[in-house]
Design an enzyme around this catalytic site. Structure first.
Site, PDB file in Angstrom:
ATOM      1  N   ASP A  26      10.363  -6.760  -3.280  1.00 36.20           N
ATOM      2  CA  ASP A  26       9.255  -7.268  -2.466  1.00 36.20           C
ATOM      3  C   ASP A  26       9.070  -8.725  -2.830  1.00 36.20           C
ATOM      4  OD1 ASP A  26       6.673  -7.870  -1.325  1.00 36.20           O
ATOM      5  OD2 ASP A  26       6.271  -5.728  -1.252  1.00 36.20           O
ATOM      6  N   ARG A  82      -6.562  -0.797  -1.872  1.00 35.20           N
ATOM      7  CA  ARG A  82      -5.679   0.265  -1.377  1.00 35.20           C
ATOM      8  C   ARG A  82      -4.352   0.315  -2.112  1.00 35.20           C
ATOM      9  NH1 ARG A  82      -5.384  -4.176   1.473  1.00 35.20           N
ATOM     10  NH2 ARG A  82      -3.456  -4.807   2.491  1.00 35.20           N
ATOM     11  N   ASP A  91       6.008  -3.793   6.512  1.00 31.35           N
ATOM     12  CA  ASP A  91       4.864  -4.045   7.388  1.00 31.35           C
ATOM     13  C   ASP A  91       5.254  -4.808   8.647  1.00 31.35           C
ATOM     14  OD1 ASP A  91       5.433  -6.512   6.367  1.00 31.35           O
ATOM     15  OD2 ASP A  91       3.444  -6.885   5.509  1.00 31.35           O
ATOM     16  N   ASN A  92       6.558  -4.850   8.968  1.00 29.74           N
ATOM     17  CA  ASN A  92       6.942  -5.537  10.201  1.00 29.74           C
ATOM     18  C   ASN A  92       8.201  -4.896  10.774  1.00 29.74           C
ATOM     19  OD1 ASN A  92       9.460  -7.480   9.571  1.00 29.74           O
ATOM     20  ND2 ASN A  92       8.133  -7.380   7.760  1.00 29.74           N
ATOM     21  N   ALA A 149       0.821  -1.207   0.000  1.00 28.27           N
ATOM     22  CA  ALA A 149       0.000   0.000   0.000  1.00 28.27           C
ATOM     23  C   ALA A 149       0.860   1.264   0.000  1.00 28.27           C
ATOM     24  CB  ALA A 149      -0.935  -0.009   1.204  1.00 28.27           C
ATOM     25  N   CYS A 173      -1.859 -19.509  32.496  1.00 28.09           N
ATOM     26  CA  CYS A 173      -3.121 -19.938  33.117  1.00 28.09           C
ATOM     27  C   CYS A 173      -4.235 -18.950  32.786  1.00 28.09           C
ATOM     28  CB  CYS A 173      -2.960 -20.078  34.621  1.00 28.09           C
ATOM     29  SG  CYS A 173      -2.706 -18.522  35.507  1.00 28.09           S
ATOM     30  N   LYS A 216       4.394  -8.477  -6.628  1.00 27.17           N
ATOM     31  CA  LYS A 216       4.047  -7.076  -6.390  1.00 27.17           C
ATOM     32  C   LYS A 216       5.065  -6.122  -7.001  1.00 27.17           C
ATOM     33  CE  LYS A 216       1.241  -7.325  -2.175  1.00 27.17           C
ATOM     34  NZ  LYS A 216       1.110  -6.881  -0.770  1.00 27.17           N
TER      35      LYS A 216
END
Length: 836
Positions: free
Chosen positions: A496, A507, A568-569, A470, A624, A520
């Site tokens: 990419d 987008r 994106d990370n 995007a 837990c 991409k």
């Protein structure tokens, strides 16, 4: 779905508009006729928007008709954003012709479009973005009566006199028509919004209401409410809240909104006398109430004279908005009297504009600006003809979002003026008038602001862009329009490793539906070259990481002028940042999350780098809590992810390892001898024996029994072991905050959420075993019939089951398994507690 059209003329779309019922001002969907007529939402395409806006907002948006007047760069950006968002129709109005200056900011145009009508030239490529949106054009004069066909109108190149006329009409229309006026002039931009005399904002921030788990409530006036210290409260003084599930002080469970004050991280006071209420015993959830907000907008005619408070974007320029308010009025007067823009670098034209500004300022009386910055006004005058792509992209995003707010009533709108400048982007050395002269090229608009020397530097630059999603699509478009890496010596490398999916199309605007499944970077680079054929770009499919340093080697990094992140990370960002620090390269870092975003410009030896500051590590919930006592949605998501990986990733992997070498696997498991190895072996046996699936009906049976296990049997076992009146060893109630006493779910094939769980689980199980999925599986009626055939054994509680309650336990296998008794191998994930 709406009919697929490539474009219709204005007469046709007006007929369509006239036949459609007019919506009132934004209101809940049940009262909104447009929402009722809205098409079904394509969830694969609009999944990200649905997460941000919500279904009802999307339906209102899908029923909205919008006019965009002025198709230079700013208008093109706005139209692009609205078409991607999926409004019902977009009508483009422009009576001007395409010229070379337009090519520096309007990415829909090319040199072959020069001389054509701007609006008509944009239609073919704009329509490709979303065939469900009706796109039409108006190429002649626009009358105010035509505005009644729209829910929102946007003007990007209009005189103040005409804007006042149109705004008065929109403001007094019933229902009011949202009016937006926006301009980009060189490095300066403005937005004005008028959504009518009374505009209702249904949700001011789009965030989920904040909640807290009550720990105690005092019998006082005012009452002190304390919450568990598991998470900080996000309440503010003046917020309204409601209570539920309170035991003892049940008077608070009446659903009545109550105002709070003295909000602190884990407590607040309630503006209420609780001295006569019952004594608080336990439990309770406090939830923020978000009431609608009514805004009373001024007309443009009123707001120009009394603008009120300006929306600030840079507090270091606190005195700038009032001056820019004058500057845009002075430019309008200059254009009205001289019928042209000031000439770039012309001292005489700059002085004329300054004189107009001073004259307007003197007429303001007591509200006049005390000091007019003549140097700033000179910069404003010199670049005023140019519509620069970066400015158009920024303001196109802002205005597009304002249209969404106007049509949906979600998010607080801009109220009412916003001004922005980026004069710091100008070269440090003064520019000569000769350097600003046009060269009859597509970059003339930029040259008129930055000069020909800087333009040549941009064209020769070597850029590395990491990611083409995007943000990457937007960056590639911007770089191509600006002429970056567009000479023989320039080069743009984009990488990419991802491929295009359908959900990207709403987008990532350089992609089309026929590109699904393609890389991409390759598709984005090709689309960018279509915007500017001179762009020198190389598209790679390598992940930038330590493993690819043979591709992105030292020589590659040394050759770069700058790096642009579109990632994106955090892990990838940290790696690229470390390489930029090592090789001393500038880095443009940015990110988006829904309607939020951030940017960071990293300059070697001048600013801190991206990795210099980090967010604190997220607090990990005890095992837990996640598996037996969840009390927020994050706990439920963590549990669900863990179960998914265990059932559908780890178990099949273990089974395949066993099948490839059964004796070796069993020997290794016995040698290990720990609870985890035994648990893995149990899963293998279950998968190959007790829970083996050979038909899709077997998968349905497995899914139905899983539902019963997760959401009924485990809850029943937990409440059998710890009844509602259970006490701890210290004599305190066991089920005290933040624990919430759970209730088992009773399965019903008539409940869509239950059936959807069964459908998803059955299909995933079938995929794991390679079982064909029948066509009837997604038919709710037939699936319900198949589910109802499953025989579910009655639950029998087990005695002596050990359920971990120690928050320090970090391993489920060691914490939840009784090593002395295989029958007690039970853990209790209660994802249902939160949702009830």
């Amino acid at each position: 779905m709406l009919p697929r059209k490539r474009g219709v003329d204005a007469g046709e779309v007006q007929d369509l508009h006239n036949k459609a019922p007019r919506p009132a001002a934004p209101a809940p969907a049940q009262d909104d006729p447009m929402a009722a007529r809205a098409p079904e939402i394509d969830e694969d395409l609009h999944s990200r928007q649905l997460a941000v806006y919500g279904r009802e907002t999307m339906k209102r948006l899908f029923g909205s008709n919008v006019l965009v007047s002025g198709l230079q760069g700013l208008g093109a950006e706005i139209a692009k954003n609205l078409v991607l968002a999926g409004v019902k129709s977009v009508t483009l109005h422009d009576d001007g012709k395409v010229d070379l200056w337009d090519l520096s900011s309007n990415f829909f145009l090319s040199e072959k479009d020069v001389g054509q009508n701007r609006a008509q030239a944009c239609v073919p490529k704009l329509q490709e973005l979303n065939n469900a949106v009706i796109i039409s054009t108006i190429t002649g004069d626009l009358t105010k009566e035509q505005l009644s066909n729209f829910q929102a109108v946007v003007f990007t190149d209009i005189s103040i006199e005409k804007a006042v006329e149109f705004d008065d009409y929109c403001h007094s229309h019933q229902p009011p028509i949202a009016f937006i006026k926006s301009e980009v002039r060189g490095l300066f931009g403005s937005v004005f919004c008028d959504f009518g005399p009374e505009f209702t904002v249904l949700d001011v921030d789009g965030e989920e209401p904040h909640t807290g788990i009550v720990a105690s409530i005092s019998n006082d006036n005012p009452a002190l409410v304390s919450c568990v210290d598991d998470e900080r409260l996000e309440f503010q003084d003046g917020d309204l809240v409601i209570f539920s599930e309170v035991h003892g002080m049940t008077e608070l469970n009446d659903g009545k909104p109550r105002k709070i004050k003295s909000a602190r991280p884990y407590s607040f006071t309630l503006e209420e006398d609780t001295t006569s209420y019952g004594t608080y015993i336990r439990g309770g959830i406090v939830t923020q109430v978000k009431p609608p907000k009514v805004l009373k907008f001024k007309t443009l005619k009123e707001a120009i004279k009394e603008p009120g408070e300006f929306l600030m974007s840079d507090f270091s320029k606190f005195d700038r908005p009032p001056l820019l308010h004058l500057a845009f009025q002075a430019l309008d007067k200059f254009r009205t009297e001289l019928l042209r823009f000031p000439i770039a670098g012309s001292a005489d034209d700059a002085q004329k504009l300054i004189d107009f500004a001073i004259s307007i300022n003197e007429s303001l009386g007591e509200s006049k600006v005390e000091e007019t910055d003549k140097k700033l006004l000179q910069h404003f005058a010199s670049g005023s003809r140019a519509v620069l792509n970066p400015m158009a992209a920024m303001f196109g995003g802002i205005v597009g979002q304002e249209v969404v707010k106007a049509c949906s009533g979600k998010f607080h709108p801009l109220y009412q003026f916003f001004y922005f400048d980026s004069v710091e982007s100008l070269p440090v050395e003064p520019l000569e008038a000769s350097d600003l002269k046009p060269e009859n090229s597509r970059y003339d608009a930029q040259i008129s602001v930055f000069g020909a020397k800087l333009q040549k530097k941009l064209e020769q630059s070597k850029i590395f862009m990491v990611g083409s999603g995007a943000l990457g699509c937007e960056f590639l478009k911007n770089l191509a329009l600006m002429g970056i890496s567009c000479s023989e010596n320039g080069k743009l490398t984009v990488t990419d490793d991802d491929v295009i999916e359908k959900s990207n199309l709403s987008r990532q605007f350089l992609f089309r539906d026929w590109n699904i499944g393609q890389p991409k970077s390759t598709v984005a680079a090709t689309a960018a070259m279509a915007i500017n054929p001179k762009l020198h770009v190389e598209a790679l499919q390598n992940r930038a990481s330590p493993e690819t340093e043979n591709v992105f080697n030292d020589a590659f990094w040394e050759s770069l002028d700058a790096v642009v992140n579109a990632l994106d990370n955090v892990t990838a960002r940290m790696y690229i940042d470390s390489r930029c620090v090592y090789f001393q390269k500038p880095l443009l870092e940015s990110g988006t999350l829904g309607a939020k975003c951030n940017t960071q410009m990293v300059i070697p030896h001048l600013t801190e780098n991206y990795g210099a500051s980090r967010d604190p590590p997220e607090k990990q919930a005890p095992m837990c809590t996640v598996h037996s006592f969840p009390h927020n949605i994050d706990h439920c998501l963590t549990w669900a992810r863990s179960e998914f990986e265990g059932l559908l990733e780890k178990t099949p992997t273990e089974v395949n390892a066993f099948l490839s070498n059964p004796s070796g696997y069993a020997t290794a498991a016995r040698t290990a001898g720990d609870a985890q190895a035994r648990d893995q072996l149990e899963r293998v046996i279950e998968c190959l024996d007790r829970d083996k699936c050979e038909t899709f009906q077997d998968c349905i049976t497995w899914a139905r029994l899983k539902f019963e296990d997760y959401f009924a049997n485990r809850v029943k076992q937990l409440t059998f072991t710890f009844p509602e009146d259970a006490m701890t060893s210290s004599g305190a109630p066991f089920w005290s905050a933040p624990k919430r006493f759970p209730r088992p779910l009773e399965f019903s094939s008539a409940d869509p959420s239950h059936l959807n769980f069964l459908l998803a689980a059955s299909i995933l199980r079938a995929e794991t075993f390679g079982i064909p999925i029948p066509d009837w599986a997604k038919n709710p009626k037939k699936l319900a019939e198949a589910v109802d055939k499953v025989i579910v054994p009655d639950f029998q509680p087990k005695q002596g089951v050990k359920i971990e309650t120690d928050e320090k336990a970090t391993s489920l296998s060691s914490a939840s398994v009784d090593d002395d008794d295989d029958d007690n191998d039970v853990d209790i994930p209660l994802v249902s507690i939160y949702f009830r």
